[in-house]
Motif scaffolding. Structure first.
Motif, PDB file in Angstrom:
ATOM      1  N   LEU A 187       0.811  -1.278  -0.043  1.00 57.69           N
ATOM      2  CA  LEU A 187       0.021   0.156   0.104  1.00 57.69           C
ATOM      3  C   LEU A 187       0.900   1.253   0.113  1.00 57.69           C
ATOM      4  O   LEU A 187       0.500   2.180  -0.778  1.00 57.69           O
ATOM      5  CB  LEU A 187      -0.875  -0.056   1.138  1.00 57.69           C
ATOM      6  N   LEU A 188       1.891   1.337   0.825  1.00 55.82           N
ATOM      7  CA  LEU A 188       2.829   2.366   1.049  1.00 55.82           C
ATOM      8  C   LEU A 188       3.491   2.843  -0.483  1.00 55.82           C
ATOM      9  O   LEU A 188       3.714   3.840  -0.859  1.00 55.82           O
ATOM     10  CB  LEU A 188       3.689   2.296   2.114  1.00 55.82           C
ATOM     11  N   GLU A 189       4.262   1.723  -1.015  1.00 59.33           N
ATOM     12  CA  GLU A 189       4.678   1.847  -2.229  1.00 59.33           C
ATOM     13  C   GLU A 189       3.678   2.269  -3.368  1.00 59.33           C
ATOM     14  O   GLU A 189       4.114   3.137  -3.942  1.00 59.33           O
ATOM     15  CB  GLU A 189       5.122   0.314  -2.513  1.00 59.33           C
ATOM     16  N   ALA A 190       2.419   1.719  -3.343  1.00 56.30           N
ATOM     17  CA  ALA A 190       1.766   2.400  -4.492  1.00 56.30           C
ATOM     18  C   ALA A 190       1.220   3.812  -4.133  1.00 56.30           C
ATOM     19  O   ALA A 190       1.044   4.555  -5.200  1.00 56.30           O
ATOM     20  CB  ALA A 190       0.153   1.380  -4.222  1.00 56.30           C
ATOM     21  N   ALA A 191       1.060   4.144  -2.931  1.00 52.76           N
ATOM     22  CA  ALA A 191       0.755   5.632  -2.763  1.00 52.76           C
ATOM     23  C   ALA A 191       2.067   6.659  -3.013  1.00 52.76           C
ATOM     24  O   ALA A 191       1.643   7.453  -3.444  1.00 52.76           O
ATOM     25  CB  ALA A 191       0.194   5.840  -1.329  1.00 52.76           C
ATOM     26  N   ILE A 192       3.121   5.947  -2.789  1.00 51.96           N
ATOM     27  CA  ILE A 192       4.350   6.864  -3.102  1.00 51.96           C
ATOM     28  C   ILE A 192       4.741   6.810  -4.357  1.00 51.96           C
ATOM     29  O   ILE A 192       4.889   8.080  -5.008  1.00 51.96           O
ATOM     30  CB  ILE A 192       5.715   6.476  -2.108  1.00 51.96           C
ATOM     31  N   THR A 193       4.777   5.983  -5.016  1.00 44.76           N
ATOM     32  CA  THR A 193       5.196   5.748  -6.523  1.00 44.76           C
ATOM     33  C   THR A 193       4.239   6.478  -7.458  1.00 44.76           C
ATOM     34  O   THR A 193       4.227   6.821  -8.599  1.00 44.76           O
ATOM     35  CB  THR A 193       5.459   4.401  -6.844  1.00 44.76           C
ATOM     36  N   ALA A 194       2.944   6.153  -7.369  1.00 42.60           N
ATOM     37  CA  ALA A 194       1.774   6.700  -8.063  1.00 42.60           C
ATOM     38  C   ALA A 194       1.702   6.415  -9.337  1.00 42.60           C
ATOM     39  O   ALA A 194       1.484   7.191 -10.266  1.00 42.60           O
ATOM     40  CB  ALA A 194       1.640   8.085  -7.762  1.00 42.60           C
ATOM     41  N   ALA A 195       2.075   5.026  -9.559  1.00 45.00           N
ATOM     42  CA  ALA A 195       2.368   4.506 -10.809  1.00 45.00           C
ATOM     43  C   ALA A 195       0.893   4.841 -11.805  1.00 45.00           C
ATOM     44  O   ALA A 195      -0.332   4.475 -11.172  1.00 45.00           O
ATOM     45  CB  ALA A 195       2.479   2.986 -11.224  1.00 45.00           C
ATOM     46  N   PRO A 196       0.736   5.500 -12.958  1.00 44.19           N
ATOM     47  CA  PRO A 196      -0.534   5.817 -13.589  1.00 44.19           C
ATOM     48  C   PRO A 196      -1.488   4.473 -13.844  1.00 44.19           C
ATOM     49  O   PRO A 196      -0.606   3.279 -14.072  1.00 44.19           O
ATOM     50  CB  PRO A 196      -0.161   6.134 -14.928  1.00 44.19           C
ATOM     51  N   GLY A 197      -2.701   4.577 -13.741  1.00 46.23           N
ATOM     52  CA  GLY A 197      -3.430   3.385 -14.252  1.00 46.23           C
ATOM     53  C   GLY A 197      -4.052   2.632 -12.703  1.00 46.23           C
ATOM     54  O   GLY A 197      -3.365   3.051 -11.708  1.00 46.23           O
ATOM     55  N   GLU A 198      -4.627   1.509 -13.246  1.00 44.53           N
ATOM     56  CA  GLU A 198      -5.090   0.754 -11.950  1.00 44.53           C
ATOM     57  C   GLU A 198      -4.371  -0.464 -11.855  1.00 44.53           C
ATOM     58  O   GLU A 198      -4.221  -1.142 -12.925  1.00 44.53           O
ATOM     59  CB  GLU A 198      -6.678   0.408 -12.177  1.00 44.53           C
ATOM     60  N   ARG A 199      -3.992  -0.805 -10.677  1.00 45.54           N
ATOM     61  CA  ARG A 199      -3.409  -2.104 -10.358  1.00 45.54           C
ATOM     62  C   ARG A 199      -4.088  -3.047  -9.079  1.00 45.54           C
ATOM     63  O   ARG A 199      -4.567  -2.144  -8.352  1.00 45.54           O
ATOM     64  CB  ARG A 199      -1.887  -1.903  -9.916  1.00 45.54           C
ATOM     65  N   ILE A 200      -4.231  -4.116  -9.378  1.00 45.51           N
ATOM     66  CA  ILE A 200      -4.914  -5.041  -8.725  1.00 45.51           C
ATOM     67  C   ILE A 200      -4.014  -5.988  -7.967  1.00 45.51           C
ATOM     68  O   ILE A 200      -3.206  -6.880  -8.951  1.00 45.51           O
ATOM     69  CB  ILE A 200      -6.147  -5.776  -8.885  1.00 45.51           C
ATOM     70  N   ILE A 201      -3.532  -5.939  -6.663  1.00 47.50           N
ATOM     71  CA  ILE A 201      -2.424  -6.800  -6.234  1.00 47.50           C
ATOM     72  C   ILE A 201      -3.208  -8.020  -5.324  1.00 47.50           C
ATOM     73  O   ILE A 201      -3.649  -7.692  -4.422  1.00 47.50           O
ATOM     74  CB  ILE A 201      -1.667  -6.100  -5.248  1.00 47.50           C
ATOM     75  N   GLU A 202      -3.075  -9.053  -6.030  1.00 51.44           N
ATOM     76  CA  GLU A 202      -4.021 -10.344  -5.335  1.00 51.44           C
ATOM     77  C   GLU A 202      -3.079 -10.717  -4.454  1.00 51.44           C
ATOM     78  O   GLU A 202      -1.995 -10.594  -4.361  1.00 51.44           O
ATOM     79  CB  GLU A 202      -4.375 -11.451  -6.363  1.00 51.44           C
ATOM     80  N   SER A 203      -3.724 -11.813  -3.324  1.00 53.53           N
ATOM     81  CA  SER A 203      -3.144 -12.218  -2.162  1.00 53.53           C
ATOM     82  C   SER A 203      -1.926 -12.941  -2.596  1.00 53.53           C
ATOM     83  O   SER A 203      -0.776 -12.573  -1.888  1.00 53.53           O
ATOM     84  CB  SER A 203      -4.010 -13.111  -1.473  1.00 53.53           C
ATOM     85  N   LYS A 204      -1.785 -13.583  -3.430  1.00 52.48           N
ATOM     86  CA  LYS A 204      -0.721 -14.576  -3.800  1.00 52.48           C
ATOM     87  C   LYS A 204       0.814 -13.752  -4.393  1.00 52.48           C
ATOM     88  O   LYS A 204       1.712 -14.170  -4.429  1.00 52.48           O
ATOM     89  CB  LYS A 204      -1.067 -15.511  -5.075  1.00 52.48           C
ATOM     90  N   ALA A 205       0.467 -12.377  -4.956  1.00 56.62           N
ATOM     91  CA  ALA A 205       1.577 -11.686  -4.999  1.00 56.62           C
ATOM     92  C   ALA A 205       2.526 -11.103  -4.025  1.00 56.62           C
ATOM     93  O   ALA A 205       3.369 -10.629  -4.033  1.00 56.62           O
ATOM     94  CB  ALA A 205       1.100 -10.538  -6.107  1.00 56.62           C
ATOM     95  N   ILE A 206       1.619 -11.256  -2.737  1.00 54.49           N
ATOM     96  CA  ILE A 206       2.392 -10.471  -1.598  1.00 54.49           C
ATOM     97  C   ILE A 206       2.758 -11.423  -0.384  1.00 54.49           C
ATOM     98  O   ILE A 206       2.945 -10.957   0.527  1.00 54.49           O
ATOM     99  CB  ILE A 206       1.445  -9.227  -1.171  1.00 54.49           C
ATOM    100  N   VAL A 207       2.059 -12.728  -0.478  1.00 55.56           N
ATOM    101  CA  VAL A 207       2.680 -13.679   0.641  1.00 55.56           C
ATOM    102  C   VAL A 207       4.065 -14.041   0.595  1.00 55.56           C
ATOM    103  O   VAL A 207       4.755 -13.569  -0.289  1.00 55.56           O
ATOM    104  CB  VAL A 207       1.755 -14.892   0.534  1.00 55.56           C
TER     105      VAL A 207
END
Length: 172
Positions: free
Chosen positions: A152-172
């Motif tokens: 979440l922090l990385e997403a808010a700071i980098t603010a990459a354009p567009g939409e990203r959905i980060i599913e559970s398996k990508a962060i375990v």
């Protein structure tokens, strides 16, 4: 420890001030949520998990926020038969309509970490998932809260354009 550039306002979500200076931010991380049991009713749960995040999203976007990162849930789907997953999916859809240049939705399965309250169902689920973790697909693994926070922090700071959905398996 307080930081001179950090303000932590305590708000009444039923009466959010429309013109507070702290709405003017670059990015937002929303981890607001409850359980139906703790909320006490489906109506209150919906207000906490749907209405309040949307109110914050609208106000911050009106004041210039470019990035919004939401902690949602595995199975979020506005067409779900399950109320919890349906509300999570509906808030995701409503956020898309607000028009953030950068929108990240993190969908963890069961969130790992210490709780200040005892949740019997969650306790049992955690035990079972830990026992079965070797054979279950990664999307069902317990997700450490630190990894969710990092995403979440990385997403808010980098603010990459567009939409990203980060599913559970990508962060375990």
């Amino acid at each position: 420890m307080p930081h001179p550039k950090l303000e932590n306002p305590v708000v009444d979500f039923e009466h959010l001030p429309a013109y507070a200076t702290w709405w003017s931010v670059d990015g937002v991380i929303c981890t607001l949520g409850s359980t139906i049991r703790k909320a006490g009713s489906q109506e209150t749960f919906r207000r906490i998990d749907h209405d309040y995040p949307l109110a914050v999203a609208r106000l911050t976007r009106q004041h210039g926020a470019r990035a919004f990162a939401l902690n949602s849930a595995t199975g979020a789907d506005p067409g779900s038969r399950f109320f919890y997953n349906r509300v999570k999916g509906e808030v995701e859809d409503a956020l898309r309509e607000i028009g953030f240049p950068s929108l990240t939705i993190v969908r963890p399965a069961l969130i790992g970490g210490d709780r200040s309250e005892f949740r019997p169902g969650e306790f049992i689920a955690m035990r079972l998932l830990r026992l079965a973790q070797q054979v279950l697909p990664r999307r069902y693994h317990i997700v450490p809260h630190e990894r969710i926070a990092k995403a979440l922090l990385e997403a808010a700071i980098t603010a990459a354009p567009g939409e990203r959905i980060i599913e559970s398996k990508a962060i375990v």
